[in-house]
Design a protein around this motif. Structure first.
Motif, mmCIF file in Angstrom:
data_model
loop_
_atom_site.group_PDB
_atom_site.id
_atom_site.type_symbol
_atom_site.label_atom_id
_atom_site.label_comp_id
_atom_site.label_asym_id
_atom_site.label_seq_id
_atom_site.Cartn_x
_atom_site.Cartn_y
_atom_site.Cartn_z
ATOM 1 N N ALA A 34 0.833 -1.203 0.000
ATOM 2 C CA ALA A 34 0.000 0.000 0.000
ATOM 3 C C ALA A 34 0.876 1.264 0.000
ATOM 4 O O ALA A 34 2.101 1.165 -0.142
ATOM 5 C CB ALA A 34 -1.010 -0.010 1.133
ATOM 6 N N PHE A 35 0.242 2.432 0.145
ATOM 7 C CA PHE A 35 1.041 3.655 0.025
ATOM 8 C C PHE A 35 0.589 4.711 1.012
ATOM 9 O O PHE A 35 -0.540 4.694 1.513
ATOM 10 C CB PHE A 35 1.011 4.210 -1.408
ATOM 11 C CG PHE A 35 -0.367 4.356 -1.997
ATOM 12 C CD1 PHE A 35 -1.194 5.406 -1.624
ATOM 13 C CD2 PHE A 35 -0.824 3.443 -2.934
ATOM 14 C CE1 PHE A 35 -2.466 5.540 -2.172
ATOM 15 C CE2 PHE A 35 -2.093 3.570 -3.489
ATOM 16 C CZ PHE A 35 -2.918 4.621 -3.103
ATOM 17 N N ALA A 36 1.539 5.599 1.330
ATOM 18 C CA ALA A 36 1.271 6.816 2.096
ATOM 19 C C ALA A 36 0.540 6.558 3.415
ATOM 20 O O ALA A 36 -0.301 7.348 3.825
ATOM 21 C CB ALA A 36 0.477 7.809 1.234
ATOM 22 N N GLY A 37 0.888 5.457 4.097
ATOM 23 C CA GLY A 37 0.224 5.133 5.350
ATOM 24 C C GLY A 37 1.172 5.126 6.531
ATOM 25 O O GLY A 37 0.815 5.584 7.625
ATOM 26 N N VAL A 38 2.399 4.642 6.343
ATOM 27 C CA VAL A 38 3.308 4.447 7.473
ATOM 28 C C VAL A 38 3.831 5.790 7.984
ATOM 29 O O VAL A 38 3.641 6.833 7.345
ATOM 30 C CB VAL A 38 4.492 3.520 7.076
ATOM 31 C CG1 VAL A 38 3.987 2.150 6.693
ATOM 32 C CG2 VAL A 38 5.338 4.137 5.956
ATOM 33 N N LYS A 39 4.507 5.756 9.161
ATOM 34 C CA LYS A 39 4.938 7.026 9.774
ATOM 35 C C LYS A 39 6.068 7.688 8.985
ATOM 36 O O LYS A 39 6.296 8.881 9.108
ATOM 37 C CB LYS A 39 5.369 6.787 11.221
ATOM 38 C CG LYS A 39 6.580 5.869 11.366
ATOM 39 C CD LYS A 39 6.919 5.599 12.838
ATOM 40 C CE LYS A 39 8.063 4.602 12.962
ATOM 41 N NZ LYS A 39 8.191 4.027 14.290
ATOM 42 N N ASP A 40 6.804 6.891 8.177
ATOM 43 C CA ASP A 40 7.960 7.443 7.459
ATOM 44 C C ASP A 40 7.974 6.973 6.003
ATOM 45 O O ASP A 40 8.914 6.302 5.566
ATOM 46 C CB ASP A 40 9.251 7.025 8.157
ATOM 47 C CG ASP A 40 9.332 5.496 8.327
ATOM 48 O OD1 ASP A 40 8.333 4.792 7.984
ATOM 49 O OD2 ASP A 40 10.382 4.998 8.769
ATOM 50 N N PRO A 41 6.931 7.295 5.234
ATOM 51 C CA PRO A 41 6.939 6.835 3.836
ATOM 52 C C PRO A 41 8.141 7.394 3.077
ATOM 53 O O PRO A 41 8.656 8.462 3.421
ATOM 54 C CB PRO A 41 5.620 7.371 3.271
ATOM 55 C CG PRO A 41 5.208 8.476 4.176
ATOM 56 C CD PRO A 41 5.765 8.137 5.525
ATOM 57 N N VAL A 42 8.578 6.659 2.063
ATOM 58 C CA VAL A 42 9.679 7.114 1.217
ATOM 59 C C VAL A 42 9.033 7.558 -0.090
ATOM 60 O O VAL A 42 8.552 6.719 -0.848
ATOM 61 C CB VAL A 42 10.692 5.976 0.993
ATOM 62 C CG1 VAL A 42 11.853 6.468 0.131
ATOM 63 C CG2 VAL A 42 11.173 5.437 2.330
ATOM 64 N N GLY A 43 8.993 8.859 -0.337
ATOM 65 C CA GLY A 43 8.061 9.342 -1.355
ATOM 66 C C GLY A 43 6.679 8.994 -0.815
ATOM 67 O O GLY A 43 6.347 9.343 0.313
ATOM 68 N N ASN A 44 5.903 8.258 -1.590
ATOM 69 C CA ASN A 44 4.619 7.766 -1.060
ATOM 70 C C ASN A 44 4.712 6.324 -0.593
ATOM 71 O O ASN A 44 3.714 5.750 -0.150
ATOM 72 C CB ASN A 44 3.541 7.857 -2.140
ATOM 73 C CG ASN A 44 3.118 9.285 -2.422
ATOM 74 O OD1 ASN A 44 2.927 10.064 -1.498
ATOM 75 N ND2 ASN A 44 3.014 9.632 -3.687
ATOM 76 N N SER A 45 5.891 5.704 -0.737
ATOM 77 C CA SER A 45 5.984 4.255 -0.555
ATOM 78 C C SER A 45 6.031 3.843 0.914
ATOM 79 O O SER A 45 6.811 4.395 1.692
ATOM 80 C CB SER A 45 7.242 3.729 -1.266
ATOM 81 O OG SER A 45 7.357 2.348 -1.058
ATOM 82 N N ASN A 46 5.234 2.842 1.256
ATOM 83 C CA ASN A 46 5.301 2.224 2.589
ATOM 84 C C ASN A 46 6.467 1.247 2.693
ATOM 85 O O ASN A 46 6.708 0.691 3.754
ATOM 86 C CB ASN A 46 4.019 1.447 2.870
ATOM 87 C CG ASN A 46 2.830 2.339 3.168
ATOM 88 O OD1 ASN A 46 2.980 3.545 3.379
ATOM 89 N ND2 ASN A 46 1.645 1.737 3.187
ATOM 90 N N ALA A 47 7.129 0.982 1.566
ATOM 91 C CA ALA A 47 8.228 0.014 1.529
ATOM 92 C C ALA A 47 9.482 0.704 1.027
ATOM 93 O O ALA A 47 9.412 1.750 0.382
ATOM 94 C CB ALA A 47 7.864 -1.150 0.602
#
Ligand SMILES: *[C@@H]1O[C@H](CO)[C@@H](O)[C@H](O)[C@H]1NC(C)=O
Ligand SMILES: *[C@@H]1O[C@H](CO)[C@@H](O)[C@H](O)[C@H]1NC(C)=O
Ligand SMILES: *[C@@H]1O[C@H](CO)[C@@H](O)[C@H](O)[C@H]1NC(C)=O
Ligand SMILES: *[C@@H]1O[C@H](CO)[C@@H](O)[C@H](O)[C@H]1NC(C)=O
Ligand SMILES: *[C@@H]1O[C@H](CO)[C@@H](O)[C@H](O)[C@H]1NC(C)=O
Ligand SMILES: *[C@@H]1O[C@H](CO)[C@@H](O)[C@H](O)[C@H]1NC(C)=O
Length: 556
Positions: free
Chosen positions: A348-361
């Motif tokens: 998924a995207f843009a959810g975690v506390k520290d996204p990289v760009g929009n990436s959760n990974a």
């Protein structure tokens, strides 16, 4: 090899691997762009792959608006837009026993030109034009749709040639499955169109999307969701629990690992399941507390689905790196390519506390590995001789084997719409992973029947390069599967016994015993001699009738 071939013309069963100095070895080739994010892909003919994306601001245009479906031409390396009616975002799909491909489920569109695709069914009839001219994706949302709205469901062709449609979420959710569809239905419909509840899905909330599911050779269905596994008997409508995936590893979206049914060998076709990657992070934490930097799982778990095998439980092996959102691709020689994904974080995207760009990974896994099922435990996974790419294939990427025998790799976009100038942008570049056999002289199949019955003997003409005549033979019957969200639904390899004529020009092949060993429908036949595989020959397996079809062949 457990008797998968009669070693017809050899005195010594010596494997003639192509000499390392021959050809280019494994290598990536980048060629062409898709114009949509190829977040779903399926090979529909020797020359064409069908790709689907979200209905959003894609560069590829049709009728003056962005396209969200495309045909990728494997000969010209170009994409042409497809006229799709409803939004196919995060859908699934499979072939039926009559050769028709069905795209299933979807989303509410982000652009006005698309219609709501949440209960969508999109019909791709068999189409012979090599460039896809005149081929259409038929939709009639008013009259042809699922009983439930489903986003992130799994679809799977079963032994009567229908598609089982499993789970999903009713509509968009930012991360977890908080509006679940804890049931399954069929296309064409069964049970009067009423979905069947599935306890597995209730038990595995909230991270149970795209349940990893396989049709077993006795007709039952293996399913994995979160860290649980079951066998579902759809004739009796019963679930039998199997051991959990060890060490708290979870493997369904948004905690994606991947899974495959290992190649099936005659005469017993004993099913073995391999599950790799995912994460041991709890599914009870809010996404805002998760980090893109948390290492994914490097665990592969393998179990034989016999009473003794289930008693022994899962056997653990470690990949060379942790992987979130990997895919596993069955190769014609029975080995498996582990590819794509990221070494840390989540789907998924843009959810975690520290996204990289929009990436959760983060930390893409750039080097594929090979898994050799027959090697001893601890020696099955290697990346020796594998190339490294610099194109990240993280969320919304796909990979599939093609008729040519190489891998088509496309997509990646942990972004809500097309975003170019970010660390993990919407990726339009296509890359192929070419096995060593792509650059050496290969065996060729010809005069392959268009249709093969179950439990029958048939002949094909072969031409085998003289340098390979010492090699052992393997004949694979394959469903190349539908790639979406780190899972390749309906993907399958069934080895077939085969005997080469004395003059080395004709191969006599025994088809699978029945429609449970290979669910009836389209397939490719590949011949591997030594370690060099032929291009595939497309066949229809079974009577080609519209589902549900009757049992065919003989029981095993
Ligand atoms: C992104 O880049 C592609 C070319 O790779 C271009 O066609 C497209 O217009 C760009 N889209 C946006 C939203 O910037
Ligand atoms: C890309 O594909 C086209 C069409 O098959 C071919 O003509 C061209 O040589 C390829 N380019 C590369 C770099 O492989
Ligand atoms: C796409 O389908 C719509 C609706 O059927 C039709 O109006 C339009 O002409 C089609 N466009 C193309 C390029 O075929
Ligand atoms: C599977 O997850 C549950 C928590 O949801 C946990 O109680 C159980 O121990 C896990 N199983 C294994 C084998 O780790
Ligand atoms: C969870 O996985 C990480 C990364 O693979 C590993 O370092 C850690 O030991 C695992 N934790 C547990 C409790 O298994
Ligand atoms: C296959 O069956 C489906 C479902 O009944 C139907 O929509 C489709 O037209 C059939 N295809 C062929 C080629 O008969």
């Amino acid at each position: 090899m457990i008797g998968n071939v009669l070693l017809a013309f050899l005195a010594v069963p010596l494997t003639a691997r192509a000499a390392p100095t021959e050809g280019k070895g494994w290598h990536f080739v980048q060629n062409g762009t898709t114009g949509i994010v190829a977040l779903e892909s399926i090979i529909v003919s020797d020359t064409l792959a069908l790709l689907f994306d979200r209905a959003t601001n894609n560069p590829l245009q049709i009728d003056g608006h962005p396209a969200w479906g495309a045909l990728w031409n494997l000969e010209t390396n170009t994409a042409s837009p497809l006229n799709v009616t409803t939004d196919a975002f995060c859908a699934t799909g499979s072939f039926l026993s009559n050769g028709t491909m069905v795209s299933i489920g979807g989303h509410r569109p982000a652009i006005p030109e698309a219609e709501d695709g949440r209960n969508g069914l999109r019909i791709w009839e068999p189409c012979d034009d090599p460039n896809g001219e005149g081929c259409i994706l038929f939709e009639d949302p008013e009259t042809l749709h699922m009983a439930e709205t489903r986003w992130y469901a799994t679809s799977l062709r079963i032994f009567d040639g229908s598609i089982m449609i499993i789970g999903g979420v009713h509509q968009r959710t930012p991360f977890n499955n908080d509006d679940p569809v804890n049931n399954l239905e069929f296309f064409p419909p069964k049970d009067g169109g009423i979905p069947r509840p599935l306890d597995l899905l209730e038990r595995t909330l909230p991270a149970n999307l795209f349940p990893r599911s396989f049709a077993l050779p006795d007709g039952k269905i293996f399913m994995a969701a979160a860290n649980q596994t079951i066998i579902y008997d759809f004739e009796a409508n019963t679930e039998t629990r199997l051991p959990d995936i060890p060490n708290n590893v979870r493997i369904t979206n948004p905690l994606d690992g991947t899974a495959t049914l290992l190649p099936l060998h005659p005469p017993d076709y004993i099913p073995e399941i391999l599950i790799c990657g995912g994460t041991n992070t709890s599914d009870q934490l809010p996404v805002e507390e998760l980090s893109s930097q948390t290492p994914a799982s490097d665990q592969c778990s393998r179990m034989t689905l016999t009473p003794e095998g289930i008693e022994r439980g899962w056997e653990i092996e470690r990949m060379l790196e942790p992987r979130m959102m990997p895919e596993m691709i069955l190769m014609p020689n029975g080995e498996i390519v582990i590819i794509n994904g990221a070494q840390s974080g989540y789907a998924a995207f843009a959810g975690v506390k520290d996204p990289v760009g929009n990436s959760n990974a983060d930390h893409p896994a750039f080097t594929p590995s090979i898994y050799t099922p027959d090697a001893p435990l601890g020696q099955r996974i290697s990346n020796a001789g594998m190339p490294t790419t610099d194109i990240a294939r993280v969320y919304h990427s796909t990979v599939t084997l093609t008729q040519k025998g190489n891998l088509l790799i496309a997509g990646s976009s942990p972004n809500p719409v097309v975003v170019n100038d970010t660390q993990y942008p919407s990726e339009f570049r296509v890359e192929y992973l070419n096995p060593p056999y792509m650059t050496v002289e290969r065996p060729q199949l010809s005069n392959v029947p268009k249709q093969i019955a179950f439990n029958s003997q048939f002949s094909v003409d072969v031409s085998i390069p003289s340098r390979l005549t010492q090699g052992d033979l393997k004949v694979a019957l394959m469903d190349l599967g539908f790639s979406s969200h780190a899972f390749h639904s309906s993907s399958r390899l069934v080895f077939m016994d085969a005997q080469l004529s004395e003059d080395g020009k004709t191969l006599s092949i025994k088809s699978p015993p029945n429609n449970r060993v290979y669910p009836p429908g389209p397939a490719y036949i590949f011949l591997t001699v030594g370690d060099v595989s032929s291009p595939g020959a497309r066949v229809m397996v079974g009577n080609g009738a519209t589902p549900p079809v009757e049992d065919q062949g003989v029981p095993i």
